[in-house]
Design a protein around this motif. Structure first.
Motif, PDB file in Angstrom:
ATOM      1  N   SER A 123       0.859  -1.222  -0.118  1.00 35.57           N
ATOM      2  CA  SER A 123       0.025  -0.032  -0.022  1.00 35.57           C
ATOM      3  C   SER A 123       0.842   1.335  -0.091  1.00 35.57           C
ATOM      4  O   SER A 123       0.429   2.169  -0.412  1.00 35.57           O
ATOM      5  CB  SER A 123      -0.854   0.061   1.068  1.00 35.57           C
ATOM      6  N   GLN A 124       2.003   1.427   0.777  1.00 38.67           N
ATOM      7  CA  GLN A 124       2.788   2.328   0.669  1.00 38.67           C
ATOM      8  C   GLN A 124       3.461   2.564  -0.931  1.00 38.67           C
ATOM      9  O   GLN A 124       3.801   3.569  -1.113  1.00 38.67           O
ATOM     10  CB  GLN A 124       3.971   2.082   1.753  1.00 38.67           C
ATOM     11  N   ALA A 125       3.923   1.611  -1.446  1.00 39.06           N
ATOM     12  CA  ALA A 125       4.493   1.643  -2.690  1.00 39.06           C
ATOM     13  C   ALA A 125       3.513   2.028  -3.584  1.00 39.06           C
ATOM     14  O   ALA A 125       3.884   2.977  -4.536  1.00 39.06           O
ATOM     15  CB  ALA A 125       4.959   0.034  -2.991  1.00 39.06           C
ATOM     16  N   TYR A 126       2.216   1.660  -3.446  1.00 39.06           N
ATOM     17  CA  TYR A 126       1.292   2.167  -4.420  1.00 39.06           C
ATOM     18  C   TYR A 126       1.042   3.756  -4.109  1.00 39.06           C
ATOM     19  O   TYR A 126       0.966   4.491  -5.198  1.00 39.06           O
ATOM     20  CB  TYR A 126      -0.038   1.367  -4.181  1.00 39.06           C
ATOM     21  N   ALA A 127       0.955   4.158  -2.968  1.00 38.82           N
ATOM     22  CA  ALA A 127       0.944   5.444  -2.452  1.00 38.82           C
ATOM     23  C   ALA A 127       2.150   6.230  -3.251  1.00 38.82           C
ATOM     24  O   ALA A 127       1.789   7.449  -3.900  1.00 38.82           O
ATOM     25  CB  ALA A 127       0.797   5.727  -1.120  1.00 38.82           C
ATOM     26  N   LEU A 128       3.335   5.827  -3.194  1.00 40.88           N
ATOM     27  CA  LEU A 128       4.475   6.441  -3.849  1.00 40.88           C
ATOM     28  C   LEU A 128       4.322   6.662  -5.499  1.00 40.88           C
ATOM     29  O   LEU A 128       4.482   7.497  -6.133  1.00 40.88           O
ATOM     30  CB  LEU A 128       5.571   5.803  -3.548  1.00 40.88           C
ATOM     31  N   ILE A 129       3.682   5.388  -5.847  1.00 42.16           N
ATOM     32  CA  ILE A 129       3.437   5.244  -7.507  1.00 42.16           C
ATOM     33  C   ILE A 129       2.630   6.384  -7.943  1.00 42.16           C
ATOM     34  O   ILE A 129       2.921   7.298  -8.809  1.00 42.16           O
ATOM     35  CB  ILE A 129       3.014   3.912  -7.776  1.00 42.16           C
ATOM     36  N   LYS A 130       1.316   6.407  -6.983  1.00 38.99           N
ATOM     37  CA  LYS A 130       0.314   7.635  -7.474  1.00 38.99           C
ATOM     38  C   LYS A 130       0.920   9.011  -7.465  1.00 38.99           C
ATOM     39  O   LYS A 130       0.672   9.819  -8.098  1.00 38.99           O
ATOM     40  CB  LYS A 130      -0.850   7.447  -6.318  1.00 38.99           C
ATOM     41  N   GLN A 131       1.975   9.144  -6.152  1.00 39.61           N
ATOM     42  CA  GLN A 131       2.508  10.528  -6.159  1.00 39.61           C
ATOM     43  C   GLN A 131       3.286  10.760  -7.321  1.00 39.61           C
ATOM     44  O   GLN A 131       3.339  12.035  -7.715  1.00 39.61           O
ATOM     45  CB  GLN A 131       3.325  10.543  -4.962  1.00 39.61           C
ATOM     46  N   LEU A 132       4.081  10.041  -7.860  1.00 39.83           N
ATOM     47  CA  LEU A 132       5.033  10.203  -8.850  1.00 39.83           C
ATOM     48  C   LEU A 132       4.198  10.489 -10.089  1.00 39.83           C
ATOM     49  O   LEU A 132       4.594  11.102 -11.040  1.00 39.83           O
ATOM     50  CB  LEU A 132       6.022   9.098  -9.135  1.00 39.83           C
ATOM     51  N   GLN A 133       2.979   9.509 -10.207  1.00 40.96           N
ATOM     52  CA  GLN A 133       2.249   9.818 -11.440  1.00 40.96           C
ATOM     53  C   GLN A 133       1.544  11.231 -11.436  1.00 40.96           C
ATOM     54  O   GLN A 133       1.562  11.900 -12.455  1.00 40.96           O
ATOM     55  CB  GLN A 133       1.055   8.744 -11.452  1.00 40.96           C
ATOM     56  N   ASN A 134       1.201  11.835 -10.284  1.00 39.54           N
ATOM     57  CA  ASN A 134       0.445  12.930 -10.085  1.00 39.54           C
ATOM     58  C   ASN A 134       1.481  14.002 -10.661  1.00 39.54           C
ATOM     59  O   ASN A 134       1.215  15.039 -11.012  1.00 39.54           O
ATOM     60  CB  ASN A 134       0.022  13.140  -8.622  1.00 39.54           C
ATOM     61  N   GLU A 135       2.925  13.738  -9.989  1.00 32.60           N
ATOM     62  CA  GLU A 135       4.026  14.725 -10.373  1.00 32.60           C
ATOM     63  C   GLU A 135       4.253  14.681 -11.980  1.00 32.60           C
ATOM     64  O   GLU A 135       5.223  15.320 -12.416  1.00 32.60           O
ATOM     65  CB  GLU A 135       5.075  14.540  -9.447  1.00 32.60           C
ATOM     66  N   LYS A 136       3.744  13.694 -12.553  1.00 29.52           N
ATOM     67  CA  LYS A 136       3.895  13.657 -14.280  1.00 29.52           C
ATOM     68  C   LYS A 136       5.381  12.894 -14.123  1.00 29.52           C
ATOM     69  O   LYS A 136       6.170  13.367 -15.211  1.00 29.52           O
ATOM     70  CB  LYS A 136       3.504  14.590 -14.859  1.00 29.52           C
ATOM     71  N   LYS A 137       5.993  12.384 -13.189  1.00 29.63           N
ATOM     72  CA  LYS A 137       7.333  11.788 -13.434  1.00 29.63           C
ATOM     73  C   LYS A 137       7.480  10.369 -13.794  1.00 29.63           C
ATOM     74  O   LYS A 137       8.318   9.998 -14.354  1.00 29.63           O
ATOM     75  CB  LYS A 137       7.975  11.955 -11.983  1.00 29.63           C
ATOM     76  N   ILE A 138       6.523   9.707 -13.898  1.00 25.45           N
ATOM     77  CA  ILE A 138       6.209   8.322 -14.514  1.00 25.45           C
ATOM     78  C   ILE A 138       4.855   8.301 -14.858  1.00 25.45           C
ATOM     79  O   ILE A 138       3.930   8.882 -14.523  1.00 25.45           O
ATOM     80  CB  ILE A 138       6.499   7.230 -13.393  1.00 25.45           C
ATOM     81  N   THR A 139       4.769   7.273 -15.941  1.00 25.10           N
ATOM     82  CA  THR A 139       3.256   7.027 -16.740  1.00 25.10           C
ATOM     83  C   THR A 139       3.280   5.300 -16.718  1.00 25.10           C
ATOM     84  O   THR A 139       4.395   4.585 -16.501  1.00 25.10           O
ATOM     85  CB  THR A 139       3.199   7.609 -17.967  1.00 25.10           C
ATOM     86  N   LEU A 140       2.096   4.959 -16.760  1.00 19.79           N
ATOM     87  CA  LEU A 140       1.806   3.602 -16.866  1.00 19.79           C
ATOM     88  C   LEU A 140       2.058   2.782 -18.035  1.00 19.79           C
ATOM     89  O   LEU A 140       1.519   3.502 -19.001  1.00 19.79           O
ATOM     90  CB  LEU A 140       0.066   3.185 -16.301  1.00 19.79           C
TER      91      LEU A 140
END
Length: 550
Positions: A520-537
């Protein structure tokens, strides 16, 4: 995947069955293992671990189980089954006997390790049977009358010493002092009635016997005090003295080799010895009370450049091992001797002397006492020489003064662990302390309420560190901030760095392994990086991958 071990040990035995291993030899092996630690015998495996298969006549596991039960006295109930690894092997699980068992023909056997580490089965002689029964808690050897001893073998001088110890020691039962000598001896089980007259027990001779008679009647009751500086022998004294005199002598010897360092505590200066006196005394009491007096050998106290070793013949008794030392119910090999020592005031009344041994190192911020070199034949306690951690010692002393009572051994262990490890979660504390999860959880919650530690995170990922006062005392405020904040701040940076080393690709599992966090913590960090447009699916599903944004 192979489940059969690769090598033999004290509780693992291989037997070749190519030519049908003789049933009588199989029974000997089973009896030897049952009379030692139990274990597992694999029929159809060579000594070098090669699997060659079980003979067709031994493939009936139920029949082999019945054969063993019918060929042992009392019957040994084993669990046998055919397992297949390359070839069929008969796996026989042998329980540790709660008494002494023999073959139906009358052979009593035990198991031991040879010098090369390989096991063998050998006869158990008659003099070893009391030792085995004492180890299982079925016989109190120390309460037995000592063969050849008479009342005149008890030393009046030592009895006077005993009375003096009761008078001076805080835990001594003062009511014993009102008894005349003969009643005192009976009350402490120093004598027992045999054939209408009283004779000394093993306990009586050990505590107040005449030295020359102890040496003559109990050649196993020896002890050694040694001091080494480098390779130079500074002291080496062997003794058969009664234990009351011996304890006084050994405390005197230790004073000469136990330097103290004074430190300021408020308006006072307090001495901090290299070895805690209570820990030494309890270690000595345990060595003499739990030693096997049917075995030749000495209780040994050794002081050298590394630390202090207290060892005694006789391994841990049944039910005690390295992992449950601090939690197992108090019980010993020589209850009569241990009871007399408690009533005199020399031993811990609760039987929890092991707590004092650990406390003696922990309260000064030193490494924990170490029993790891103990074997099935010897218990060895090692207390390391180490510089005291004064800020930690002050924290413990302040908290104990504030509460008006000593901290529990569980609290001390967790504090010590966090002091050395810096940060631990609940699972890690349980692993390193060998305490139950419930005990650890309760102690941790109490420590949080007392303000001794701090917590971060939730659920299984909740971790703990020492409270900031200890960092301030050690001038480590930067380390405190790093422990509490910097790690989580750097998580996104570390994730991006890992992704760049993997051609710009990252997965949730990569993040879990990198940061040792929950899904769950890893998923939260992924969402943070997606919102910051640093990574995409990159692609979804159970094994979703994410790509660094160009």
């Amino acid at each position: 995947m192979r489940t059969i071990p690769m090598t033999e040990t004290l509780d693992i035995e291989f037997k070749s069955d190519i030519k049908q291993y003789p049933d009588r030899d199989l029974i000997d092996e089973i009896v030897g293992m049952a009379n030692t630690v139990g274990g597992t015998l694999y029929l159809g495996v060579e000594d070098d671990g090669t699997i060659t298969g079980v003979h067709k006549n031994h493939k009936d596991a139920i029949g082999v189980t019945a054969l063993i039960a019918n060929s042992t006295v009392p019957p040994i109930t084993v669990r046998a089954e055919i397992i297949t690894e390359e070839k069929d092997v008969l796996k026989i699980e042998i329980p540790r006997s709660r008494g002494v068992v023999s073959t139906s023909s009358g052979k009593i056997l035990r198991r031991r390790l040879k010098l090369d580490g390989s096991p063998e089965v050998i006869p158990m002689y008659s003099y070893e049977i009391p030792s085995r029964l004492a180890e299982l808690g079925m016989l109190d050897f120390s309460a037995q009358p000592l063969a050849g001893a008479v009342l005149e073998d008890l030393d009046p001088t030592q009895r006077a010493r005993l009375r003096k110890i009761i008078q001076n020691r805080q835990g001594g039962e003062k009511a014993l002092l009102t008894l005349p000598d003969d009643e005192l001896d009976i009350a402490l089980r120093l004598v027992t009635e045999v054939g209408g007259k009283y004779v000394p027990t093993v306990t009586g001779m050990l505590l107040i016997g005449k030295e020359e008679r102890i040496a003559a009647l109990m050649p196993t009751a020896k002890s050694t005090f040694q001091v080494l500086e480098g390779t130079a022998v500074r002291m080496n004294e062997d003794s058969s003295k009664p234990l009351l005199e011996l304890f006084e002598n050994y405390e005197t010897y230790l004073k000469a080799w136990n330097p103290e360092r004074e430190t300021e505590y408020g308006l006072f200066r307090i001495p901090i010895p290299e070895f805690d006196w209570s820990a030494f005394r309890e270690g000595l009491v345990n060595a003499f009370c739990h030693r096997d007096y049917t075995m030749l050998g000495s209780v040994r106290v050794l002081l050298d450049d590394e630390g202090m070793v207290i060892s005694n013949p006789g391994g841990f008794i049944d039910g005690v091992n390295l992992k449950n030392l601090l939690t197992v119910e108090p019980h010993g090999r020589n209850p009569a001797l241990a009871d007399a020592m408690k009533r005199i005031g020399l031993a811990e009344k609760t039987g929890r002397g092991i707590d004092r041994i650990f406390e003696g190192s922990i309260i000064f911020g030193r490494p924990w006492p170490d029993y790891s070199e103990s074997t099935s034949r010897t218990v060895k306690l090692f207390i390391q020489r180490a510089k005291a951690d004064l800020p930690f010692a002050k924290l413990v002393a302040d908290e104990q003064n504030r509460q008006g009572k000593p901290l529990s051994i569980y609290t001390l262990m967790i504090l010590s662990l966090l002091n050395s490890e810096r940060r631990c979660n609940l699972e890690r504390i349980v692993e390193l302390t060998n305490l139950s999860e419930n005990k650890v959880r309760s102690a941790v919650e109490n420590m949080l309420e007392m303000g001794l530690i701090e917590a971060s995170g939730n659920g299984k990922n909740r971790s703990f560190i020492m409270e900031k006062k200890i960092y301030r005392e050690k001038n480590e405020s930067i380390q405190y901030v790093r422990q509490t904040d910097i790690d989580s701040i750097r998580y996104p940076e570390l994730i991006m760095k890992l992704a760049r080393t993997q051609n710009g690709i990252i997965t949730k599992q990569n993040i879990i392994e990198l940061l040792n966090i929950s899904p769950s913590q890893a998923y939260a960090l992924i969402k943070q990086l997606q919102n910051e447009k640093k990574i995409t699916l990159l692609n979804g599903g159970k094994y979703a991958k994410y790509k660094i944004t160009d």
